[in-house]
Write a protein that holds these residues in place. Structure first.
Motif: not given
Length: 271
Positions: A29-30, A206-207, A238-242, A257-261
């Protein structure tokens, strides 16, 4: 291939950029991405930016079946102000890795011939991408898997392969995820490969596919995921955190993409 270049091409991007002290932890993620750096303006902006990886699309001038030069464009476009040769000249002297996305087999060989000319100078990660299998809701043509892999490995036996599925996403409908048939077919294709492989997976799908994708990347420690998204896709932080909770963080990259990134990076405390 020069040893240093060869090592970088087959080294996990997290390890390369950690070794170069461009990230602080072994965390996919970095890694910052610049997506669709196709035009001269976008490629120049990407080269000057502080990203780690630059993604761009390659096709032959004139589109599918075209017999022109490799150019930087995404279908349905069939022309560009930027050729692959000019694009490589722009990025070769940066400290950024590259991901080249191919939508047709015809573009691969002439593009790899150009890449071969600059391989000694490219001492950063190089990923070669194609969608080689039909995936969830996918209706685009796949790139022939055998032809793609034979061509790429004949030029660069150590390059990182990015092997995906064609996908679709439909608003207001239940969108099926990656099923067992899809991941097992991919595992079968990759079982004879020796280089690193990353599987590009669509964030909104993905989820509902966690079990299948966990199984897939457990088949080899050379495997990783690259989460990407379509412009219109609906998915949440939340999907990304999952996703992050369910996979080794060193083995998942996020080209989103933004804003999720920004929201995702903030939530996990990554700059």
């Amino acid at each position: 291939m020069a040893d240093e270049a060869q090592g970088a091409w087959s080294e996990a991007a997290v390890d390369h950029f950690l070794r170069r002290q461009r990230i602080r932890a072994r965390d996919g993620a970095a890694i910052r991405w610049f997506h669709a750096a196709n035009s001269k303006a976008r490629a120049g902006e990407a080269a000057r930016s502080d990203v780690h990886m630059i993604e761009a699309d390659v096709l032959l001038r004139g589109g599918l079946g075209g017999n022109g030069d490799p150019i930087m464009a995404h279908p349905p476009e069939t022309d560009s102000d930027n050729t692959l040769q000019e694009w490589l000249k722009e990025v070769v002297n940066t400290n950024k890795g590259i991901k080249l996305d191919f939508k047709s087999l015809e573009a691969v060989r002439p593009s790899l011939e150009l890449l071969e000319q600059v391989e000694q100078q490219l001492r950063q990660p190089v990923w070669i991408n194609a969608d080689i299998l039909p995936g969830p809701n996918g209706n685009s043509a796949v790139v022939d898997a055998e032809g793609f892999l034979d061509t790429v490995t004949s030029f660069f036996p150590d390059v990182t392969l990015s092997l995906g599925w064609t996908t679709g996403w439909h608003p207001g409908k239940h969108n099926e995820g990656y099923d067992w048939v899809m991941v097992k077919e991919m595992a079968q294709i990759c079982s004879t490969l020796s280089q690193p492989v990353t599987f590009p997976v669509r964030a909104a799908l993905v989820r509902q596919s966690i079990s299948e994708l966990c199984w897939l990347i457990q088949q080899s420690d050379r495997y990783s995921l690259t989460v990407w998204t379509g412009k219109e896709d609906v998915y949440s932080v939340e999907d990304l955190l999952y996703i992050r909770e369910n996979f080794d963080k060193s083995r998942v990259y996020y080209d989103i993409l933004e804003p999720q990134n920004s929201e995702f990076k903030k939530a996990i405390g990554v700059e």
